[in-house]
Design a protein around this motif. Structure first.
Motif, PDB file in Angstrom:
ATOM      1  N   CYS A  61      70.056 -30.150 -26.545  1.00 23.43           N
ATOM      2  CA  CYS A  61      70.822 -30.003 -25.140  1.00 23.43           C
ATOM      3  C   CYS A  61      72.269 -29.881 -25.608  1.00 23.43           C
ATOM      4  CB  CYS A  61      70.541 -31.126 -24.296  1.00 23.43           C
ATOM      5  SG  CYS A  61      69.065 -31.604 -23.966  1.00 23.43           S
ATOM      6  N   ALA A  62      72.769 -30.612 -26.572  1.00 17.37           N
ATOM      7  CA  ALA A  62      74.380 -30.257 -26.732  1.00 17.37           C
ATOM      8  C   ALA A  62      74.700 -29.189 -27.036  1.00 17.37           C
ATOM      9  CB  ALA A  62      74.742 -31.387 -27.432  1.00 17.37           C
ATOM     10  N   PRO A  63      73.972 -28.395 -27.953  1.00 24.75           N
ATOM     11  CA  PRO A  63      74.459 -26.814 -28.219  1.00 24.75           C
ATOM     12  C   PRO A  63      74.395 -26.110 -27.267  1.00 24.75           C
ATOM     13  CG  PRO A  63      73.487 -27.941 -30.197  1.00 24.75           C
ATOM     14  CD  PRO A  63      73.157 -28.944 -29.027  1.00 24.75           C
ATOM     15  N   ALA A  64      73.243 -26.483 -26.378  1.00 23.86           N
ATOM     16  CA  ALA A  64      72.991 -25.464 -25.032  1.00 23.86           C
ATOM     17  C   ALA A  64      74.178 -25.524 -24.324  1.00 23.86           C
ATOM     18  CB  ALA A  64      71.330 -25.928 -24.536  1.00 23.86           C
ATOM     19  N   LEU A  65      74.681 -26.879 -23.918  1.00 24.12           N
ATOM     20  CA  LEU A  65      75.876 -26.878 -23.124  1.00 24.12           C
ATOM     21  C   LEU A  65      76.875 -26.189 -23.555  1.00 24.12           C
ATOM     22  CD1 LEU A  65      75.419 -30.546 -22.083  1.00 24.12           C
ATOM     23  CD2 LEU A  65      74.602 -28.728 -20.788  1.00 24.12           C
ATOM     24  N   VAL A  66      77.133 -26.083 -24.663  1.00 24.67           N
ATOM     25  CA  VAL A  66      78.355 -25.443 -25.508  1.00 24.67           C
ATOM     26  C   VAL A  66      78.365 -23.872 -25.354  1.00 24.67           C
ATOM     27  CG1 VAL A  66      79.853 -25.159 -27.530  1.00 24.67           C
ATOM     28  CG2 VAL A  66      78.754 -27.415 -26.872  1.00 24.67           C
ATOM     29  N   ARG A  67      77.179 -23.334 -25.495  1.00 26.72           N
ATOM     30  CA  ARG A  67      77.056 -21.887 -25.324  1.00 26.72           C
ATOM     31  C   ARG A  67      77.426 -21.216 -24.211  1.00 26.72           C
ATOM     32  NH1 ARG A  67      72.070 -23.096 -28.133  1.00 26.72           N
ATOM     33  NH2 ARG A  67      70.982 -23.301 -26.255  1.00 26.72           N
ATOM     34  N   PRO A  68      77.452 -21.685 -23.026  1.00 23.98           N
ATOM     35  CA  PRO A  68      78.190 -21.033 -21.750  1.00 23.98           C
ATOM     36  C   PRO A  68      79.943 -21.099 -22.093  1.00 23.98           C
ATOM     37  CG  PRO A  68      76.382 -22.407 -20.896  1.00 23.98           C
ATOM     38  CD  PRO A  68      76.637 -22.830 -22.632  1.00 23.98           C
ATOM     39  N   LEU A  69      80.184 -22.040 -22.562  1.00 19.04           N
ATOM     40  CA  LEU A  69      81.798 -22.123 -22.824  1.00 19.04           C
ATOM     41  C   LEU A  69      82.179 -21.242 -23.768  1.00 19.04           C
ATOM     42  CD1 LEU A  69      82.408 -26.060 -23.030  1.00 19.04           C
ATOM     43  CD2 LEU A  69      82.883 -24.578 -21.358  1.00 19.04           C
ATOM     44  N   ALA A  70      81.091 -21.050 -25.006  1.00 13.34           N
ATOM     45  CA  ALA A  70      81.491 -20.146 -25.775  1.00 13.34           C
ATOM     46  C   ALA A  70      81.495 -18.495 -25.476  1.00 13.34           C
ATOM     47  CB  ALA A  70      80.414 -20.155 -26.952  1.00 13.34           C
ATOM     48  N   ARG A  71      80.767 -18.370 -24.312  1.00 14.36           N
ATOM     49  CA  ARG A  71      80.781 -16.767 -23.626  1.00 14.36           C
ATOM     50  C   ARG A  71      82.103 -16.639 -23.175  1.00 14.36           C
ATOM     51  NH1 ARG A  71      75.807 -18.566 -21.491  1.00 14.36           N
ATOM     52  NH2 ARG A  71      73.950 -17.953 -22.715  1.00 14.36           N
TER      53      ARG A  71
END
Length: 688
Positions: free
Chosen positions: A274-284
């Motif tokens: 879950c943690a990397p999945a939450l970061v991916r929108p920020l990376a966009r």
């Protein structure tokens, strides 16, 4: 001119990216700090914010200071550390494998660590924390190596999840067998496996923190190489990056981080997913987070938010005296299951067909010979199962029992043994039939009730009734199991139906449902009294212990109906398993027929779970072996698969009752041990 014109445009963009990154990091830090402050004030003792402040400033009385310093602060520190290392481990695994579902859970790292620690525990050796972390590291790394070897780095989400979930089931079955065989040595290991950040002092945190620092520093040192892997293997090699060595290094370091978390708090489920999945929108939105060196710490902060947030939410919703007994891992696993189901609708399958089967055409003589041999084997296994056990009998004893002339001892043995044998035979046949129907309807050779979450839903319904109504009868348990299976199947097949039951969506949604139901089952077992917990655990191991003839009567009736329908509509099954167009061209209502077969498979598998507990892999192994023996025509596959399923479960039950007698292992544990190597073989064959 061109250079001077582009430079001002570039600098504000880079500055904006740095500003956005700093803002996002600051927001996460503030959120973590706020959750930590709230978590410190929660607990069973009446120690609120004023008392906490006094304890931190040295002005509180001894009792309040002891609660804050010895319990609550270590719990918060453990939550921060565990969340951070799991978030970073998940981000590193996803980056190096280019797979958004790679995590310590899906790579069976937690299951490998669980088995390794279980093996050490049964020896009676007491290890210090650092040595336990080393054992967990070796077990987790070995499991991750097997999964990645079978699925391939970057080979696709479906193969990774299937390999990880199957190996997890097999390793967990072995560990649970150790729990049943060595209850005194492994006392408390089941509760530990649910994951909890509760601590008694700072010793564990202080000893685990250096391991986490080593893992983090190592990942940061290879971060540039990991970024190069995102360009593709050939491009990375062109830049001078050692691709294989980089991947191995990252997997080892991620396993080290996971082992540190497991040793400190037990398996905390799905934080690494879950943690990397939450970061991916920020990376966009923030370009800086697309680089591994920046995304790893942010994923660590997101992991800390997940763990502390779950703990705070749990203690805010559930009464304090009950929340103490609820493992943190249960809450994070439920959240992870929901996220996985949501992700299933967006993830594309890049692996193609898994273990694609050729169209085998067998002669009628082969089918008749195979059926005759299986009937003989089934009769032999049944006779052996009736005669062998903790008390060995003769055929004459059975004849006397049938005629009502057996002695009291023989009569008692057969009165308890024969229903067990019948339950194993019927459950194996029913699960094989359900697997045959599901694989035909979904055209997925790796689908079966357990991997699609149907068995998990049935288990949740049955355990819910067993733990809340201990005196419930067999028909009530069967009804609860069917209700749970029906609800889970509606979710799984409803979400997977879009796009024609695509393999990736079907498997991922099923895996999410299975994970969520497993977490809820663990919650029920932890919260109930010890008697009901033991009863539920025995039932979940696939044990036929204590079954009576009324318990197997519903299964016999449902199985008779299911086999009859499958045989009568075998031609329709053949058409449905071909493709989407052929049935419609022949005038078949594909949607209606598919729904009817799915409902039948759910009914059959639910009653099998109610009668014999959770038994996995039978619905996978039996249909595969049947098609290999007699071809793909369901007029032949159905009877052969049913016979194979009955033989497999009856043999597993017999081995569980006799190999280590007087101790016993459930049939479900034995079938998992038998079925896992076969399932992994199928994945290996598909990769080749």
């Amino acid at each position: 001119m061109a250079v001077t014109a582009s430079t001002p445009a570039t600098r504000p963009s880079a500055a904006a990216s740095r500003t956005g990154a700093a803002t996002a990091v600051a927001a996460l830090v503030l959120l973590v700090a706020g959750l930590a402050l709230v978590d410190i004030t929660q607990g069973t003792a009446a120690v609120g914010a004023p008392e906490v402040w006094k304890a931190l400033t040295g002005r509180a009385d001894t009792a309040d200071a002891s609660v804050v310093i010895s319990s609550r602060l270590p719990r918060v520190a453990a939550g921060l550390l565990v969340g951070a290392v799991l978030g970073m481990a998940g981000a590193a695994l996803q980056a190096v494998s280019r797979n958004v579902l790679a995590s310590p859970d899906t790579l069976a790292v937690n299951a490998g660590s669980y088995l390794a620690l279980g093996l050490v525990t049964v020896t009676g050796v007491s290890l210090p924390l650092l040595a336990s972390s080393g054992v967990a590291f070796v077990g987790g790394l070995a499991a991750a190596g097997v999964v990645l070897g079978l699925s391939g780095l970057g080979a696709g989400t479906v193969r990774l999840v299937l390999a990880g979930s199957s190996l997890t089931l097999g390793l967990t079955a072995v560990t649970e067998g150790l729990l049943l065989l060595f209850p005194r040595q492994t006392e408390g290991l089941y509760q530990w496996n649910q994951g909890s950040i509760s601590q008694n002092g700072f010793d564990g945190v202080l000893q685990t923190a250096p391991i986490a620092v080593v893992g983090l520093v190592g990942l940061l040192l290879v971060a540039r190489r990991v970024d190069a892997l995102a360009l593709g293997d050939d491009a990375a090699r062109g830049l001078g990056v050692p691709v294989r060595a980089t991947r191995i290094t990252v997997v080892v370091l991620a396993a080290l981080l996971s082992a540190a978390a497991v040793t400190l708090a037990g398996p905390i489920g799905f934080v690494g997913l879950c943690a990397p999945a939450l970061v991916r929108p920020l990376a966009r939105r923030v370009h800086a987070f697309t680089r591994t060196r920046a995304s790893l710490p942010v994923a660590g902060l997101a992991g800390a938010v997940l763990v502390l947030g779950s703990d705070v939410l749990l203690r805010a919703v559930v009464p304090a005296d009950v929340a103490v007994a609820v493992p943190t891992g249960v809450a994070t696993s439920v959240a992870g299951a929901v996220l996985l189901i949501v992700m299933a609708a967006r993830v594309r399958d890049t692996s193609g067909a898994t273990a694609a089967e050729r169209l085998h055409i067998r002669s009628r003589a082969v089918f008749l010979t195979t059926t005759a041999v299986l009937v003989v084997v089934l009769v032999g296994v049944t006779i052996a199962a009736v005669l062998m056990g903790d008390s060995k009998l003769l055929l004459g004893d059975v004849v006397n029992w049938v005629q009502g002339r057996a002695g009291r001892t023989v009569g008692f043995v057969l009165d308890t043994r024969v229903p067990r044998v019948l339950a194993a035979l019927l459950a194996g046949a029913a699960l094989a039939l359900a697997g045959t129907l599901i694989q035909a309807v979904t055209r997925n050779p790796l689908a079966e009730p357990a991997t699609l979450g149907v068995s998990g839903g049935a288990s949740l319904g049955a355990v819910l009734l067993v733990t809340t109504v201990p005196l419930a009868g067999s028909w009530s348990v069967a009804g609860a199991a069917f209700a749970g299976a029906a609800i889970s199947s509606v979710v799984v097949f409803g979400l997977a139906a879009r796009g024609g039951f695509q393999q990736n969506r079907l498997v991922l949604v099923g895996f999410g449902i299975a994970t969520g139901t497993s977490a809820l089952i663990s919650l029920l077992i932890v919260l109930t009294d010890p008697f009901n917990a033991t009863k539920a655990l025995t039932w979940l191991s696939g044990s036929t212990y204590g079954r009576t003839l009324p318990d197997v009567a519903p299964l016999a009736a449902v199985l008779a109906v299911g086999v009859s329908v499958a045989v009568l509509r075998c031609t329709e099954l053949d058409l449905v398993s071909l493709d989407e167009d052929t049935p419609r061209l022949l005038g078949l209502d594909l949607t209606r027929g598919r729904l009817a077969f799915l409902v039948l498979s759910v009914l059959v598998s639910a009653t099998a779970v109610a009668a014999a507990g959770l038994i996995g892999f039978v619905g996978l192994v039996a249909p595969h072996a049947a098609r290999a023996l007699v071809g793909r025509r369901h007029a032949r596959v159905v009877p052969v698969s049913v016979l194979l399923g009955a033989v497999l479960v009856c043999t597993a039950d017999l081995l569980g009752r006799t190999v280590i007698a007087p101790a016993q292992l459930g049939a479900g544990l034995m079938t998992a041990v038998i079925g896992t190597p076969y399932f992994l073989h199928l994945l290996m064959r598909g990769r080749r």
